[in-house]
Design a protein around this motif. Structure first.
Motif: not given
Length: 242
Positions: A3-6, A8, A34-35, A39-42
């Motif tokens: 997964q990638w953060t916003t 990244e 989203k945790d 926090k977003r994870y793609y």
């Protein structure tokens, strides 16, 4: 699963974090996870969805239309649409380059170029129903389309023709005759260039010369004055009979 953060995603795709958040807000691109802190994870699937959005945005489509297309088109279909769009833009760009080159070469030919003349040439090119190439057979067209000098080209042979055209106009203004040393020199240079352009095909040279003498409104060729054409013809006839 990776997964990638916003942050990244923003760095990898050169897209602002604010834009990614906005896409999430309007439900255009919602990250898969989203945790507890928001926090977003793609996921990889999310990133493919983002690629679709980026491609469709490059087509100047509104976001609402993009939303609908995302549901209807595969990634390959979107890429094909983008490819077709780029081909169209490339064609327009090549046309613009050719037109700009023509104007640059016109300045070399005309010396004192007026807007009225440019406007007339543009209108003529748009309204011409039969172009010069239509006077020739298919096998002749293949050769001529690749070799005939054009103001839209920026090659050495075109520049040599422009230089000779300027010299002829100068000689006419000075009252120099076609059978003079200067006229003979013009004829020899034109014969040499013609041999290169038409690959030694005398019949094709004669055929093109007849087309060249037709009104520019009929052929779409750059208009050359009757005085210049007659001077050139007399030069070549004089050299040919010597």
């Amino acid at each position: 699963m990776k997964q990638w953060t916003t942050g990244e995603v923003s760095k990898q795709r050169n897209i602002s974090i604010r834009t990614l958040r906005y896409y999430d807000q309007i439900k255009l691109l919602t990250p898969s996870f989203k945790d507890e802190h928001g926090k977003r994870y793609y996921s990889e699937e999310d990133l493919f969805q983002l690629e679709k959005i980026i491609v469709l945005k490059s087509l100047s489509l509104p976001l609402e239309e993009i939303r609908l297309l995302l549901e209807q088109l595969t990634y390959k279909q979107i890429l094909i649409s983008h490819y077709n769009y780029l081909q169209e833009q490339s064609s327009k760009l090549q046309t613009s380059i050719a037109n700009t080159t023509s104007l640059i070469n016109m300045i070399d030919v005309e010396q004192d170029l007026s807007w009225d003349h440019i406007s007339k040439l543009v209108q003529q090119s748009q309204s011409t129903t039969k172009k010069w190439i239509d006077y020739f057979q298919d096998d002749e067209k293949i050769l001529l389309q690749n070799t005939i000098p054009s103001l839209s080209n920026n090659d050495e042979i075109t520049h040599q023709y422009i230089l000779l055209l300027n010299q002829v106009e100068s000689y006419i203004d000075q009252g120099i005759q076609a059978d003079s040393l200067q006229g003979i020199e013009i004829a020899n240079k034109l014969i040499e260039l013609s041999e290169m352009t038409f690959q030694g095909d005398d019949n094709l040279i004669e055929k093109f010369w007849k087309v060249r003498k037709l009104p520019a409104e009929e052929t779409g060729l750059y208009p050359i004055s009757t005085d210049v054409l007659e001077f050139v013809e007399r030069c070549i006839n004089y050299v040919s009979t010597k």
